[in-house]
Scaffold this motif. Structure first.
Motif, PDB file in Angstrom:
ATOM      1  N   TYR A  31      42.520  38.686  31.613  1.00  0.00           N
ATOM      2  CA  TYR A  31      42.890  38.374  32.995  1.00  0.00           C
ATOM      3  C   TYR A  31      44.185  37.572  33.119  1.00  0.00           C
ATOM      4  N   GLY A  32      44.873  37.340  32.021  1.00  0.00           N
ATOM      5  CA  GLY A  32      45.996  36.414  32.074  1.00  0.00           C
ATOM      6  C   GLY A  32      45.511  35.009  32.372  1.00  0.00           C
ATOM      7  N   ASP A  33      44.312  34.682  31.917  1.00  0.00           N
ATOM      8  CA  ASP A  33      43.662  33.420  32.260  1.00  0.00           C
ATOM      9  C   ASP A  33      44.109  32.318  31.293  1.00  0.00           C
ATOM     10  N   TYR A 105      35.043  37.997  36.007  1.00  0.00           N
ATOM     11  CA  TYR A 105      36.111  37.067  36.364  1.00  0.00           C
ATOM     12  C   TYR A 105      35.681  35.614  36.257  1.00  0.00           C
ATOM     13  N   GLN A 145      52.014  33.000  46.782  1.00  0.00           N
ATOM     14  CA  GLN A 145      50.713  32.520  46.308  1.00  0.00           C
ATOM     15  C   GLN A 145      50.815  31.020  46.018  1.00  0.00           C
ATOM     16  N   LEU A 148      49.143  29.196  42.952  1.00  0.00           N
ATOM     17  CA  LEU A 148      49.631  29.386  41.579  1.00  0.00           C
ATOM     18  C   LEU A 148      51.112  29.039  41.435  1.00  0.00           C
ATOM     19  N   ASN A 155      50.173  35.018  34.365  1.00  0.00           N
ATOM     20  CA  ASN A 155      50.274  36.209  35.246  1.00  0.00           C
ATOM     21  C   ASN A 155      51.744  36.423  35.595  1.00  0.00           C
TER      22      ASN A 155
ATOM     23  N   LEU B 157      44.408  36.039  37.971  1.00  0.00           N
ATOM     24  CA  LEU B 157      44.028  34.640  38.158  1.00  0.00           C
ATOM     25  C   LEU B 157      43.442  34.355  39.538  1.00  0.00           C
ATOM     26  N   GLU B 158      43.896  35.086  40.561  1.00  0.00           N
ATOM     27  CA  GLU B 158      43.352  34.833  41.902  1.00  0.00           C
ATOM     28  C   GLU B 158      41.845  35.078  41.919  1.00  0.00           C
ATOM     29  N   GLN B 159      41.423  36.175  41.304  1.00  0.00           N
ATOM     30  CA  GLN B 159      39.988  36.458  41.286  1.00  0.00           C
ATOM     31  C   GLN B 159      39.232  35.503  40.366  1.00  0.00           C
ATOM     32  N   LEU B 161      39.980  32.318  39.933  1.00  0.00           N
ATOM     33  CA  LEU B 161      39.796  31.079  40.698  1.00  0.00           C
ATOM     34  C   LEU B 161      38.757  31.263  41.803  1.00  0.00           C
TER      35      LEU B 161
END
Lengths: 283, 283
Positions: A31-33, A105, A145, A148, A155, B157-159, B161
């Motif tokens: 997820y690019g987390d 997620y 956004q 972020l 991301n 990342l949006e999902q 969070l």
């Protein structure tokens, strides 16, 4: 200019061990987390380390990734020792992933962050002012956004697409706008506009990355060079009316712009002065 | 309901070989530079395969990743053979990374995409309608980014969070709005509003993922159930005024909403009819 020994290989560490692969699963891949920092090393020393750590810490808090700053510091210290020549410049990339986790997620509440470090030689000498850049434009805008904006999370597709556009265009860099057409940055760095004794840089509350070099200029170098620095909402007309433009990032330092649309800039006295202050600060 | 053998382990393949690690460097790790699909397998068969491949193909084009659909099909076919029971349901995740590359956002022109596949058992039976969901809200909004809207890229990342917010709140799912406050989706799926014989789902031109189940409903199932389906800009008031709400994704299929703010929905006849048509289509 110092003679540089140029190591040929990139070295990678995963959680403190030299490695050439990332254990799976990993949420940075999924997820690019996670977050990253690009660090400039002068010998074994990380330049502007406190600025990098401040941004990384802010990123960990915003993403809710457990605080792993102690491990980050320890593992960076080990990796820095792999630089063997004190006059060598290197680029280190520090990546912090939220780590492993089950499908989905939602981040695990017991996440154990994973730290990936790569070290590679830098052939350029960042103490020398880079040749002025021909600045183009890209249709790839930053998304809006606020949650972020500012932090250096993983991301980064917007910059990937903009950089691909830049490579196709043949320009050295391209201007990236926000969703409302406001100038925000170039693909690899932060933008500054010089106008008399004023230095303006785009506000980054909706998008973009608050670069470490940008912060240093705002907090220290601008005043040291007799400039009034402020963050502002800019428009393209202000860029065209500027006395000078430059961008900055960890690897190139400050780089003047020689051309944007019909404008040409042949002299860059303010950028040169700031660069001098920058080198003095870091060296 | 069929008795299910539940395999315990997740199996992973990287470029067609079973593996437990990802070779480094990799641009999906570095920048989220890639795409994914979550696939529901009924036995060895990928459900709605054509819809998944269409979205993946669109994603490859938008990101400028070389066409690797032939390799994707071949490697998925091998992975599907690992399912040994014809009545078993599995979830497969297909990740396509742009692959290796040197430091920097600009993608290499000679990128060789890397294909990562994981296969895991699904304990739920997706042919049975899920229990109705209590829908909460999150302050995490989708960013506005038309260039990346619709496709299932790795910048999620949006999902992440929003899903963390959902887990803390105790709701089954949460509504995610766009930057202007317009309802767009839940964290794991697409949203539908039933109003008489009309079925509305948010337009996803600025953000969100165009789900495969959403597409099937728009193109096939709505009409099959006598409903007029359209994509529209919605507001929260329309959700509260709805006869029914449901969301959909690959793993749960269609899931009715039982509660949102002060509204309760006790019966879900339209969602049930659509779910019946969905199971009929897939089975």
């Amino acid at each position: 200019m110092t003679t540089q020994r140029v190591p040929t290989a990139t070295t990678t560490w995963v959680d403190g061990q030299q490695a050439d692969a990332l254990p799976l699963p990993d949420r940075a891949l999924a997820y690019g987390d996670g977050l990253f920092e690009t660090l400039l090393l002068a010998g074994q020393r990380i330049t502007l380390q406190d600025y990098h750590f401040a941004r990384l810490g802010e990123g960990l808090r915003r993403l809710g990734i457990p605080d792993c700053m102690t491990a980050v510091r320890e593992q960076l210290a080990v990796a820095c020792k792999a630089v063997t020549h004190e006059h060598e410049f290197s680029v280190m990339r520090l990546t912090v992933s939220r780590g492993a986790g089950p499908r989905g997620y939602a981040p695990p509440t017991d996440a154990i962050p994973r730290i990936i470090i790569t070290l590679a030689p830098l052939s350029a000498n960042p103490w020398v002012l880079s040749s002025p850049a021909d600045l183009g434009e890209t249709a790839v805008r930053w998304g809006k956004q606020p949650l972020l904006a500012g932090i250096k999370h993983l991301n980064r597709l917007e910059q990937v697409l903009a950089a691909a556009d830049c490579a196709r265009s043949g320009h050295d860099e391209v201007l990236m706008l926000g969703q409302c057409g406001e100038p925000l940055s170039v693909t690899t760095g932060n933008l500054f506009v010089c106008l008399g004794d004023k230095l303006l840089t785009p506000q980054l509350c909706d998008a973009g990355i608050t670069g470490t070099r940008r912060q240093l200029i705002i907090e220290q170098l601008g005043a040291a060079c007799g400039l009034q620095v402020s963050e502002a909402r800019l428009d393209v007309a202000q860029l065209l009316a500027a006395d000078e433009l430059f961008y900055c990032n960890t690897v190139v330092g400050l780089r003047p712009v020689s051309r944007f649309r019909h404008r040409r800039w042949l002299r860059h006295p303010v950028t040169s002065a700031l660069h001098g202050a920058y080198v003095g600060w870091l060296a």
